[in-house]
Write an enzyme that holds these catalytic residues in place. Structure first.
Site, PDB file in Angstrom:
ATOM      1  N   ASP A  42       0.836  -1.201   0.000  1.00 12.81           N
ATOM      2  CA  ASP A  42       0.000   0.000   0.000  1.00 12.81           C
ATOM      3  C   ASP A  42       0.875   1.256   0.000  1.00 12.81           C
ATOM      4  OD1 ASP A  42      -2.710   1.145   2.213  1.00 12.81           O
ATOM      5  OD2 ASP A  42      -1.692   2.068   0.514  1.00 12.81           O
ATOM      6  N   ASP A  71       0.639   7.488  -9.878  1.00 12.48           N
ATOM      7  CA  ASP A  71      -0.039   6.999 -11.075  1.00 12.48           C
ATOM      8  C   ASP A  71      -1.177   6.081 -10.621  1.00 12.48           C
ATOM      9  OD1 ASP A  71       0.991   4.757 -13.776  1.00 12.48           O
ATOM     10  OD2 ASP A  71      -0.834   5.919 -13.412  1.00 12.48           O
TER      11      ASP A  71
HETATM   12  N1  LIG Z   1     -10.560   6.818 -15.424  1.00 12.71           N
HETATM   13  C1  LIG Z   1      -9.163   7.234 -15.552  1.00 12.71           C
HETATM   14  C2  LIG Z   1      -8.228   6.157 -15.063  1.00 12.71           C
HETATM   15  C3  LIG Z   1      -6.766   6.614 -15.047  1.00 12.71           C
HETATM   16  C4  LIG Z   1      -5.922   5.411 -14.806  1.00 12.71           C
HETATM   17  C5  LIG Z   1      -4.464   5.680 -14.644  1.00 12.71           C
HETATM   18  C6  LIG Z   1      -3.767   4.398 -14.296  1.00 12.71           C
HETATM   19  N2  LIG Z   1      -2.463   4.154 -14.315  1.00 12.71           N
HETATM   20  C7  LIG Z   1      -2.271   2.854 -13.966  1.00 12.71           C
HETATM   21  C8  LIG Z   1      -1.148   2.054 -13.828  1.00 12.71           C
HETATM   22  C9  LIG Z   1      -1.280   0.736 -13.453  1.00 12.71           C
HETATM   23  C10 LIG Z   1      -2.499   0.214 -13.186  1.00 12.71           C
HETATM   24  C11 LIG Z   1      -3.621   1.005 -13.316  1.00 12.71           C
HETATM   25  C12 LIG Z   1      -3.483   2.334 -13.716  1.00 12.71           C
HETATM   26  N3  LIG Z   1      -4.400   3.306 -13.931  1.00 12.71           N
END
Ligand SMILES: NCCCCCc1nc2ccccc2[nH]1
Length: 293
Positions: free
Chosen positions: A140, A159
């Site tokens: 976490d 991220d």
């Molecule tokens: N609805 C917008 C979603 C933004 C997602 C950004 C993001 N970056 C990631 C890296 C690894 C796993 C899941 C992830 N999700």
């Protein structure tokens, strides 16, 4: 799910749903935290979906991964120690690795299945993990930052997925406080900060918290990602008290990086110096909320 169309339905964007034509399901699993799925789409390459929400596609991930990484790292002179929270797919690692000044990269991803999926080369981002500067911590991010010694990092990149599910705490004040503590003076953080079309209320709360916690500069930038809801996503860029950081004018220009990284892999598809500065230009309805006095 039968090969047909995948629609991204979520209470976070009521009344709308982006859809992608599915060619083949490549992976489906349920981790301790969320449902994980990877499918081959007809026109966006492979797609990673967590709890029914699109996280990245091969075709447009460059926009998100390059911006979330180079907006902060090109804003400080010599990033050496970088922490990535989330980002288990490894895409951000690939981008951080382009900076030859970087000596160590910690990445803390809560869900091992997300790491495994990217290692299965289903998403061929694994180049990120192969860099010897990278240390992976499965756990976490909130606890990781609480345990991080004061002033450990030059930059932190959050991220995260959306604030429904495992990433919820990454949008709350205590987490931002622990990020500020873990950054050196004049250190920078860049977080995934949702859509100005859909989430102005979430963004407002984040801005209020960041203004209280980060005594350097606090800016919002945004980019276009066709497969994210409303086709845009933003970033909160903050710096701690100390050496001045002007996010809008990158002092660590990308061309220098471009030359350094012939070896790392595909060159930059999206980020450049002009788009860096342009990312901070906001429509009036967002400016009013984010830049309020
Ligand atoms: N609805 C917008 C979603 C933004 C997602 C950004 C993001 N970056 C990631 C890296 C690894 C796993 C899941 C992830 N999700």
């Amino acid at each position: 799910v039968i090969p047909g169309w995948f629609s991204e339905i979520s209470p976070m964007w009521p009344g709308e749903a982006h859809s992608l034509k599915v060619e083949k399901i490549l992976f489906q699993g349920k981790s301790d935290y969320q449902d994980v799925m990877v499918f081959q789409s007809a026109t966006y390459g492979k797609v990673l979906v967590l709890d029914g929400v699109i996280q990245l596609t091969e075709r447009d991930e460059c926009a998100y991964q390059e911006m979330i990484t180079h907006l902060p790292l090109c804003s400080i002179p010599n990033p050496k120690k970088v922490l990535v929270i989330g980002g288990g797919d490894g895409g951000v690692l690939r981008e951080v690795a382009r900076h030859s000044s970087v000596e160590h990269i910690d990445i803390c991803e809560i869900d091992k299945m997300v790491v495994d999926v990217s290692h299965l080369d289903l998403l061929n981002f694994t180049v990120g993990y192969e860099d010897p500067r990278v240390t992976l911590h499965v756990g976490d991010g909130v606890a990781f930052l609480k345990a991080a010694p004061e002033g450990s990092y030059d930059a932190v990149i959050v991220d995260s997925s959306d604030p429904i599910g495992p990433a919820q705490e990454l949008f709350e004040k205590p987490f931002f406080e622990s990020v500020a503590k873990a950054l050196r003076p004049g250190g920078v953080v860049c977080t995934q900060a949702e859509s100005i079309w859909l989430h102005m209320h979430i963004i407002e709360d984040i801005v209020v918290n960041c203004r209280q916690i980060f005594k350097g500069s606090v800016n919002y930038a945004w980019t276009t990602v066709p497969t994210y809801p409303s086709g845009v996503i933003g970033f909160m860029l903050c710096s701690t008290e100390g050496p001045e950081v002007d996010f809008k004018n990158p002092i660590n220009p990308i061309d220098a990086i471009e030359n350094q990284t012939k070896s790392i892999g595909p060159s930059l598809k999206f980020y450049n110096q002009e788009i860096h500065s342009a990312a901070f230009c906001l429509p009036s309805f967002a400016k009013k909320v984010i830049e309020a006095k």
